[in-house]
Design a protein around this motif. Structure first.
Motif, PDB file in Angstrom:
ATOM      1  N   HIS A 371       0.833  -1.201   0.000  1.00 36.37           N
ATOM      2  CA  HIS A 371       0.000   0.000   0.000  1.00 36.37           C
ATOM      3  C   HIS A 371       0.870   1.254   0.000  1.00 36.37           C
ATOM      4  N   TYR A 372       1.989   1.208   0.718  1.00 39.31           N
ATOM      5  CA  TYR A 372       2.891   2.365   0.745  1.00 39.31           C
ATOM      6  C   TYR A 372       3.464   2.620  -0.643  1.00 39.31           C
ATOM      7  N   ALA A 373       3.912   1.551  -1.311  1.00 38.65           N
ATOM      8  CA  ALA A 373       4.451   1.686  -2.669  1.00 38.65           C
ATOM      9  C   ALA A 373       3.401   2.275  -3.602  1.00 38.65           C
ATOM     10  N   HIS A 374       2.164   1.822  -3.446  1.00 38.09           N
ATOM     11  CA  HIS A 374       1.071   2.304  -4.295  1.00 38.09           C
ATOM     12  C   HIS A 374       0.795   3.779  -4.019  1.00 38.09           C
ATOM     13  N   ALA A 375       0.737   4.161  -2.746  1.00 39.88           N
ATOM     14  CA  ALA A 375       0.440   5.552  -2.390  1.00 39.88           C
ATOM     15  C   ALA A 375       1.555   6.491  -2.847  1.00 39.88           C
ATOM     16  N   ARG A 376       2.799   6.025  -2.745  1.00 39.37           N
ATOM     17  CA  ARG A 376       3.915   6.877  -3.201  1.00 39.37           C
ATOM     18  C   ARG A 376       3.852   7.080  -4.710  1.00 39.37           C
ATOM     19  N   THR A 377       3.446   6.044  -5.427  1.00 39.11           N
ATOM     20  CA  THR A 377       3.323   6.142  -6.876  1.00 39.11           C
ATOM     21  C   THR A 377       2.260   7.163  -7.268  1.00 39.11           C
ATOM     22  N   LEU A 378       1.213   7.295  -6.446  1.00 40.79           N
ATOM     23  CA  LEU A 378       0.131   8.233  -6.758  1.00 40.79           C
ATOM     24  C   LEU A 378       0.602   9.680  -6.790  1.00 40.79           C
ATOM     25  N   ARG A 379       1.754   9.961  -6.173  1.00 41.36           N
ATOM     26  CA  ARG A 379       2.283  11.326  -6.228  1.00 41.36           C
ATOM     27  C   ARG A 379       2.897  11.642  -7.590  1.00 41.36           C
ATOM     28  N   ILE A 380       3.006  10.611  -8.441  1.00 40.27           N
ATOM     29  CA  ILE A 380       3.551  10.791  -9.786  1.00 40.27           C
ATOM     30  C   ILE A 380       2.479  10.571 -10.850  1.00 40.27           C
ATOM     31  N   VAL A 381       1.612   9.580 -10.606  1.00 34.36           N
ATOM     32  CA  VAL A 381       0.570   9.226 -11.570  1.00 34.36           C
ATOM     33  C   VAL A 381      -0.308  10.442 -11.897  1.00 34.36           C
ATOM     34  N   ASP A 382      -0.627  10.618 -13.173  1.00 30.96           N
ATOM     35  CA  ASP A 382      -1.486  11.725 -13.633  1.00 30.96           C
ATOM     36  C   ASP A 382      -0.918  13.091 -13.270  1.00 30.96           C
ATOM     37  N   GLY A 383       0.392  13.190 -13.273  1.00 25.92           N
ATOM     38  CA  GLY A 383       1.050  14.467 -13.013  1.00 25.92           C
ATOM     39  C   GLY A 383       1.659  14.527 -11.629  1.00 25.92           C
ATOM     40  N   PRO A 384       2.955  14.877 -11.521  1.00 23.41           N
ATOM     41  CA  PRO A 384       3.617  14.942 -10.213  1.00 23.41           C
ATOM     42  C   PRO A 384       3.131  16.126  -9.382  1.00 23.41           C
ATOM     43  N   ASP A 385       3.399  16.059  -8.087  1.00 22.65           N
ATOM     44  CA  ASP A 385       2.963  17.120  -7.173  1.00 22.65           C
ATOM     45  C   ASP A 385       3.358  18.510  -7.659  1.00 22.65           C
ATOM     46  N   GLN A 386       4.605  18.634  -8.150  1.00 20.64           N
ATOM     47  CA  GLN A 386       5.098  19.962  -8.513  1.00 20.64           C
ATOM     48  C   GLN A 386       4.251  20.610  -9.603  1.00 20.64           C
ATOM     49  N   VAL A 387       3.757  19.809 -10.546  1.00 22.60           N
ATOM     50  CA  VAL A 387       2.917  20.350 -11.618  1.00 22.60           C
ATOM     51  C   VAL A 387       1.593  20.849 -11.055  1.00 22.60           C
ATOM     52  N   HIS A 388       1.008  20.069 -10.137  1.00 19.81           N
ATOM     53  CA  HIS A 388      -0.275  20.475  -9.551  1.00 19.81           C
ATOM     54  C   HIS A 388      -0.106  21.676  -8.625  1.00 19.81           C
ATOM     55  N   ILE A 389       1.017  21.740  -7.905  1.00 16.78           N
ATOM     56  CA  ILE A 389       1.285  22.906  -7.052  1.00 16.78           C
ATOM     57  C   ILE A 389       1.391  24.167  -7.903  1.00 16.78           C
ATOM     58  N   ARG A 390       2.063  24.047  -9.034  1.00 12.71           N
ATOM     59  CA  ARG A 390       2.160  25.184  -9.962  1.00 12.71           C
ATOM     60  C   ARG A 390       0.781  25.641 -10.412  1.00 12.71           C
ATOM     61  N   ASP A 391      -0.077  24.676 -10.759  1.00 13.02           N
ATOM     62  CA  ASP A 391      -1.417  25.022 -11.244  1.00 13.02           C
ATOM     63  C   ASP A 391      -2.261  25.662 -10.147  1.00 13.02           C
ATOM     64  N   ILE A 392      -2.157  25.137  -8.923  1.00 15.08           N
ATOM     65  CA  ILE A 392      -2.919  25.705  -7.808  1.00 15.08           C
ATOM     66  C   ILE A 392      -2.527  27.166  -7.597  1.00 15.08           C
ATOM     67  N   ALA A 393      -1.225  27.421  -7.579  1.00 13.07           N
ATOM     68  CA  ALA A 393      -0.749  28.793  -7.369  1.00 13.07           C
ATOM     69  C   ALA A 393      -1.222  29.715  -8.490  1.00 13.07           C
ATOM     70  N   LYS A 394      -1.126  29.232  -9.731  1.00 10.72           N
ATOM     71  CA  LYS A 394      -1.538  30.047 -10.879  1.00 10.72           C
ATOM     72  C   LYS A 394      -3.022  30.402 -10.782  1.00 10.72           C
ATOM     73  N   LEU A 395      -3.862  29.421 -10.432  1.00 12.09           N
ATOM     74  CA  LEU A 395      -5.294  29.657 -10.327  1.00 12.09           C
ATOM     75  C   LEU A 395      -5.632  30.554  -9.143  1.00 12.09           C
ATOM     76  N   GLU A 396      -4.910  30.383  -8.045  1.00 12.39           N
ATOM     77  CA  GLU A 396      -5.142  31.215  -6.856  1.00 12.39           C
ATOM     78  C   GLU A 396      -4.803  32.678  -7.148  1.00 12.39           C
ATOM     79  N   ILE A 397      -3.672  32.897  -7.810  1.00 12.96           N
ATOM     80  CA  ILE A 397      -3.258  34.255  -8.154  1.00 12.96           C
ATOM     81  C   ILE A 397      -4.262  34.898  -9.123  1.00 12.96           C
TER      82      ILE A 397
END
Length: 408
Positions: A371-397
């Motif tokens: 389960h840990y291996a699976h959950a860690r993989t989810l931070r990459i699947v369908d876009g890594p965290d950094q890409v989503h963090i960028r999008d959140i900041a852009k939309l918030e601004i």
């Protein structure tokens, strides 16, 4: 305040909980033991197909899709509760025909496929008779920016010729896998987001080469597996193209939005399972003169886990409700938020459970390591965290600037 779900969804929730307790959890060990035999490694455990038929007969089937014509007519909000329950076991989603990548591929065919494509591929997928893959990620480029994709889909007469190397094509090794949705460039000279297209490629087409299975922290995830797949002068009819040339990004956005929220829902289920295991282990183990459950450090871990799970669940339910009300595009920021928040929470809770289990937590005797291996993989699947963090900041601004321009 949480919105109530319908009596119909509530009944499905109760039935699903009962099915998990009666059939799914007991089957986990049987599946594991079957796959430990090297001769069985890439074959389907009989219990999986048996339970699929049982789930179908009980009406616990295709729960993921909202349209009554294809699914159960549940809203995203209602399905969130059911998806969380299925997420507690890594074998459960397939048994209810609610597993990735098939759910995303079915949604693509429903939204963008023509009638012939639906008849040939959607119908057997909805029946659970075949499996599919989504071939997008490539080994030689940063696939988080899909404009980088290099696979060629070139029209030659009445055919498209496909050449490229893909990896992390989940399900490609599964003997039931019959169809791939492949993303590649049909027009490199077009504007960046109009270069890509998606096309249906039957897995028995000459030129498809399964190069190797890929492991996740040592797990090969047999019998489904993740694979590197090469497309070497693969030829398919032009009728296999989805929606039209240059529409690949449009399809990808339509596919990945629902997929991200499904991953988050299942991630909460993983965290809940881990917390249950943590408490059960602490109840039965004694160290330094008292039960682990009575030690302050363990109780802090339990409390922190509950706080994090509830926060993640509320954010996920709120996102699901917003999608129901306004569509996935309007909930883009919230979808990015849960894609980041839920895997983080799942990893935190699973890690605490591993710690309480000691050596057992990193062994095959408990589901925590996988389960840990699976959950860690989810931070990459369908876009890594950094890409989503960028999008959140852009939309918030963007929202802040828009609000500041409004005269009060």
């Amino acid at each position: 305040m949480l919105k109530e779900i319908s009596s119909y969804a509530e009944r499905l929730k109760v039935e699903l909980l009962d099915f998990m307790e009666e059939y799914i959890y007991p089957a986990e060990k049987e599946v594991e033991e079957y796959l430990e035999n090297p001769e069985n490694r890439w074959t389907i455990p009989p219990i999986i197909e048996e339970l699929k038929q049982k789930a179908k007969s009980q009406g616990l089937w295709n729960l993921f899709y909202a349209d009554d014509n294809y699914g159960k007519g549940l809203t995203n909000y209602e399905y969130a509760y059911l998806c969380e329950i299925m997420g507690r076991s890594l074998i459960a989603p397939e048994i209810f025909n609610c597993n990735a990548p098939d759910t995303g591929n079915m949604e693509v065919l429903i939204k963008y496929g023509n009638e012939e494509q639906k008849q040939e591929w959607l119908t057997p997928l909805l029946e659970g008779e075949i499996r599919s893959i989504f071939s997008m990620t490539e080994p030689t480029i940063a696939s988080s920016d899909a404009t980088n994709i290099q696979t060629e889909i070139i029209r030659v007469g009445n055919e498209y010729v496909i050449n490229g190397k893909k990896w992390w094509s989940t399900g490609a090794i599964d003997p039931r896998c019959k169809i791939a949705i492949v993303m590649g460039k049909t027009d490199p000279s077009a504007e960046p987001h109009k270069q890509q297209s998606m096309i249906l490629v039957p897995m028995d087409t000459p030129g498809i080469e399964i190069k190797r299975p890929l492991k996740v922290f040592g797990y090969d995830h047999a019998p489904t597996g993740h694979a590197e797949v090469h497309y070497n002068n693969v030829r398919v009819p032009i009728s296999n193209l989805l929606l039209g040339e240059g529409r690949g990004f449009e399809i990808a956005q339509g596919r990945l939005g629902p997929g991200r929220i499904h991953h988050a829902m299942r991630g909460i289920g993983q965290a809940e399972r881990a917390l249950d295991l943590l408490i059960d282990r602490a109840e039965e183990r004694e160290a330094f003169g008292s039960k682990l459950i009575d030690k302050d450090v363990i109780r802090v871990q339990i409390a922190e886990s509950r706080l994090e799970i509830e926060q993640a669940r509320l954010l996920t339910l709120s996102t699901a409700h917003k999608i129901d009300q306004y569509g996935a595009k309007a909930a883009r920021k919230e979808i990015a938020m849960i894609k980041i928040a839920v895997p983080r929470v799942a990893l935190n809770v699973i890690d605490r459970a591993i710690e309480v289990h000691g050596g057992g937590g990193v062994s095959q005797d408990f589901p925590l390591a996988e389960h840990y291996a699976h959950a860690r993989t989810l931070r990459i699947v369908d876009g890594p965290d950094q890409v989503h963090i960028r999008d959140i900041a852009k939309l918030e601004i963007r929202e802040r600037r828009k609000n500041k321009s409004i005269k009060l």
